[in-house]
Design a protein around this motif. Sequence first.
Motif, PDB file in Angstrom:
ATOM      1  N   UNK A  53       0.836  -1.196   0.000  1.00 54.49           N
ATOM      2  CA  UNK A  53       0.000   0.000   0.000  1.00 54.49           C
ATOM      3  C   UNK A  53       0.874   1.250   0.000  1.00 54.49           C
ATOM      4  N   UNK A  54       1.955   1.222   0.797  1.00 54.30           N
ATOM      5  CA  UNK A  54       2.858   2.367   0.835  1.00 54.30           C
ATOM      6  C   UNK A  54       3.507   2.625  -0.504  1.00 54.30           C
ATOM      7  N   UNK A  55       3.935   1.558  -1.193  1.00 59.31           N
ATOM      8  CA  UNK A  55       4.549   1.725  -2.514  1.00 59.31           C
ATOM      9  C   UNK A  55       3.551   2.302  -3.500  1.00 59.31           C
ATOM     10  N   UNK A  56       2.328   1.763  -3.535  1.00 56.78           N
ATOM     11  CA  UNK A  56       1.318   2.256  -4.466  1.00 56.78           C
ATOM     12  C   UNK A  56       0.909   3.687  -4.143  1.00 56.78           C
ATOM     13  N   UNK A  57       0.806   3.994  -2.846  1.00 59.60           N
ATOM     14  CA  UNK A  57       0.467   5.359  -2.463  1.00 59.60           C
ATOM     15  C   UNK A  57       1.575   6.315  -2.887  1.00 59.60           C
ATOM     16  N   UNK A  58       2.827   5.879  -2.741  1.00 60.18           N
ATOM     17  CA  UNK A  58       3.939   6.715  -3.173  1.00 60.18           C
ATOM     18  C   UNK A  58       3.944   6.930  -4.676  1.00 60.18           C
ATOM     19  N   UNK A  59       3.662   5.865  -5.445  1.00 58.46           N
ATOM     20  CA  UNK A  59       3.586   6.003  -6.890  1.00 58.46           C
ATOM     21  C   UNK A  59       2.437   6.914  -7.289  1.00 58.46           C
ATOM     22  N   UNK A  60       1.316   6.782  -6.589  1.00 62.36           N
ATOM     23  CA  UNK A  60       0.147   7.609  -6.895  1.00 62.36           C
ATOM     24  C   UNK A  60       0.473   9.086  -6.692  1.00 62.36           C
ATOM     25  N   UNK A  61       1.199   9.387  -5.599  1.00 66.46           N
ATOM     26  CA  UNK A  61       1.576  10.771  -5.339  1.00 66.46           C
ATOM     27  C   UNK A  61       2.752  11.208  -6.204  1.00 66.46           C
ATOM     28  N   UNK A  62       3.689  10.279  -6.430  1.00 62.64           N
ATOM     29  CA  UNK A  62       4.932  10.664  -7.077  1.00 62.64           C
ATOM     30  C   UNK A  62       4.890  10.668  -8.586  1.00 62.64           C
ATOM     31  N   UNK A  63       3.849  10.117  -9.209  1.00 62.27           N
ATOM     32  CA  UNK A  63       3.792  10.093 -10.668  1.00 62.27           C
ATOM     33  C   UNK A  63       3.820  11.503 -11.255  1.00 62.27           C
ATOM     34  N   UNK A  64       3.345  12.474 -10.508  1.00 63.74           N
ATOM     35  CA  UNK A  64       3.301  13.841 -11.012  1.00 63.74           C
ATOM     36  C   UNK A  64       4.691  14.403 -11.259  1.00 63.74           C
ATOM     37  N   UNK A  99       9.599  13.617   5.857  1.00 65.35           N
ATOM     38  CA  UNK A  99       9.193  13.147   7.192  1.00 65.35           C
ATOM     39  C   UNK A  99       7.701  13.372   7.421  1.00 65.35           C
ATOM     40  N   UNK A 100       6.946  13.448   6.318  1.00 72.16           N
ATOM     41  CA  UNK A 100       5.500  13.633   6.391  1.00 72.16           C
ATOM     42  C   UNK A 100       4.794  12.366   5.929  1.00 72.16           C
ATOM     43  N   UNK A 101       3.918  11.845   6.751  1.00 75.04           N
ATOM     44  CA  UNK A 101       3.144  10.652   6.410  1.00 75.04           C
ATOM     45  C   UNK A 101       1.973  11.065   5.531  1.00 75.04           C
ATOM     46  N   UNK A 102       1.742  10.340   4.453  1.00 75.22           N
ATOM     47  CA  UNK A 102       0.637  10.683   3.562  1.00 75.22           C
ATOM     48  C   UNK A 102      -0.700  10.474   4.276  1.00 75.22           C
ATOM     49  N   UNK A 103      -1.718  11.196   3.802  1.00 75.73           N
ATOM     50  CA  UNK A 103      -3.041  11.104   4.419  1.00 75.73           C
ATOM     51  C   UNK A 103      -3.570   9.665   4.407  1.00 75.73           C
ATOM     52  N   UNK A 104      -3.409   8.995   3.269  1.00 70.18           N
ATOM     53  CA  UNK A 104      -3.960   7.646   3.137  1.00 70.18           C
ATOM     54  C   UNK A 104      -3.397   6.707   4.199  1.00 70.18           C
ATOM     55  N   UNK A 152       8.980  14.028  -5.077  1.00 71.96           N
ATOM     56  CA  UNK A 152       9.893  12.888  -4.952  1.00 71.96           C
ATOM     57  C   UNK A 152      10.093  12.507  -3.486  1.00 71.96           C
ATOM     58  N   UNK A 153      10.177  13.521  -2.629  1.00 71.04           N
ATOM     59  CA  UNK A 153      10.341  13.251  -1.197  1.00 71.04           C
ATOM     60  C   UNK A 153       9.104  12.546  -0.637  1.00 71.04           C
ATOM     61  N   UNK A 154       7.923  12.935  -1.078  1.00 69.64           N
ATOM     62  CA  UNK A 154       6.697  12.277  -0.606  1.00 69.64           C
ATOM     63  C   UNK A 154       6.634  10.826  -1.084  1.00 69.64           C
ATOM     64  N   UNK A 155       7.060  10.604  -2.329  1.00 66.00           N
ATOM     65  CA  UNK A 155       7.096   9.230  -2.836  1.00 66.00           C
ATOM     66  C   UNK A 155       7.984   8.361  -1.952  1.00 66.00           C
ATOM     67  N   UNK A 156       9.172   8.878  -1.642  1.00 63.63           N
ATOM     68  CA  UNK A 156      10.106   8.127  -0.802  1.00 63.63           C
ATOM     69  C   UNK A 156       9.560   7.964   0.617  1.00 63.63           C
ATOM     70  N   UNK A 157       8.899   9.016   1.143  1.00 63.34           N
ATOM     71  CA  UNK A 157       8.357   8.953   2.500  1.00 63.34           C
ATOM     72  C   UNK A 157       7.289   7.869   2.622  1.00 63.34           C
ATOM     73  N   UNK A 158       6.394   7.784   1.633  1.00 60.79           N
ATOM     74  CA  UNK A 158       5.341   6.766   1.685  1.00 60.79           C
ATOM     75  C   UNK A 158       5.932   5.363   1.638  1.00 60.79           C
ATOM     76  N   UNK A 159       6.932   5.189   0.774  1.00 66.03           N
ATOM     77  CA  UNK A 159       7.575   3.878   0.678  1.00 66.03           C
ATOM     78  C   UNK A 159       8.280   3.514   1.971  1.00 66.03           C
ATOM     79  N   UNK A 160       9.014   4.464   2.542  1.00 67.54           N
ATOM     80  CA  UNK A 160       9.735   4.208   3.786  1.00 67.54           C
ATOM     81  C   UNK A 160       8.773   3.908   4.931  1.00 67.54           C
ATOM     82  N   UNK A 204       5.298   5.688  13.195  1.00 68.20           N
ATOM     83  CA  UNK A 204       4.860   7.066  13.402  1.00 68.20           C
ATOM     84  C   UNK A 204       5.776   7.794  14.378  1.00 68.20           C
ATOM     85  N   UNK A 205       6.257   7.105  15.405  1.00 68.91           N
ATOM     86  CA  UNK A 205       7.206   7.715  16.343  1.00 68.91           C
ATOM     87  C   UNK A 205       8.485   8.146  15.630  1.00 68.91           C
ATOM     88  N   UNK A 206       8.976   7.323  14.725  1.00 63.85           N
ATOM     89  CA  UNK A 206      10.189   7.665  13.969  1.00 63.85           C
ATOM     90  C   UNK A 206       9.951   8.901  13.117  1.00 63.85           C
TER      91      UNK A 206
END
Length: 425
Positions: free
Chosen positions: A67-78, A258-263, A379-387, A401-403
């Motif tokens: 889910x994190x990878x797909x969410x990152x791709x969804x945000x990062x495709x732009x 260091x921002x977690x996506x809404x999803x 790009x940072x959001x894509x990486x953040x979602x994946x991480x 979330x603590x990290x």
Amino acid sequence: MYQAETPADLLKKKRKLPGSRSSWTRVASTVFLLGTTSLLTDISSEMVSAMLPLYLLVALRFSPFQVGVMDGLYQGATVLVRVMSGLVADRWRRPKQVAAVGYGLSAVCKLGLLIASSSWTAIAGVMLLDRVGKGIRTAPRDAMIAASSQPEQLATAFGVHRAMDTAGAMIGPLLAVAILSIAPEQYDAIFVVSFCVALIGLAVIVLFVDNPADRAVDESEDGSSVSQAAVSLRSMIALLWQAEFRTLIIVGSALALVTVSDSLLYLVLRQRMTIPNGLFPLLYVVTALMFMIFAIPAGWLADRIGHKPVFFLGYGLLAGAYGILLVLQMNYLTAVLMLILLGSYYAATDGVFMAMATRVLPTHLRTTGLALLTTGTGLARLLASTLYGIVWSWFGAERALMIFIGGLVAVLLLAWPTVQRVLEN
């Protein structure tokens, strides 16, 4: 970066003091027209995407990492097309046409969802193309907002646009729920309505919005003439050597990292408390409502007291939202409080950050510069979602979330003096 002016200077220029009676109703008509296009496009997009993370996790049994990878791709495709669309818009001096191509691509993708049927790869491809359309249109649209606005009203103008844009993000999920309540499991109906709404939004920008006035696109800040040859890959690279702009890219990208996506945040909330699947889209609605309510006041406040304090206040609110989700016993009251802070964070940062960047960019490279900025943060959001998906899979959602909270606090402490030095310069 900001040159102080006396009250007499302001009166001579017939400008209003930032704290005067100027209001959001005084922004240019172009801002309202672009806001209308964004409102309709967001209704169309959010009708489809509001249930996407829940669909992946529950219906398709994806792991949090997937889910994190797909969410990152969804945000990062732009990010794949943002810089090129900005460069083309600046070189051709036709930001309206470039933005319209992006809106048109997103509209066509709604019909693509009808054709894709139940094929996951086809659906993923269509959704990625939809995000590419968003990447094409974002920088030219923001450049038109900046070009049509007075310098002392930049943050207010962006706030007005973001409020209208977010109203669409709020209405879209509600409209999807209403359609499914009338025609249960008839998802094709959502796709058809979504396409029609997107088509109306495209018509608004094509028929009613004009390109910025020649002076806005043909002259530099000092009034000297700028040729098309001045807009090139070399000039784009030269922007990165401009200290003030480079600092904003670094700060914005570090904060996005260091921002977690809404999803993913909503999935953590769902893990902490029982939320019926049918109510899951309402999480998007409440966040969007708060964004819409506070976007204009946040922009007005930024124009009055400065962009930096409001921008960093927004990230403080985000840290508070994370803290509530991590520390407090979750119930519907604390969940609403968390969503209020999350929506307020967007109101205080999204348009204000674009206004900050606009103040340091040369006029003839404004679209390119905004595209570079949003590419870095994307790009940072894509990486953040994946991480986040990886850490969640290894250590659990709460520890992940603590990290991220620790990382957010550390970046804020480092970014504050860095941005302050830019403002002083």
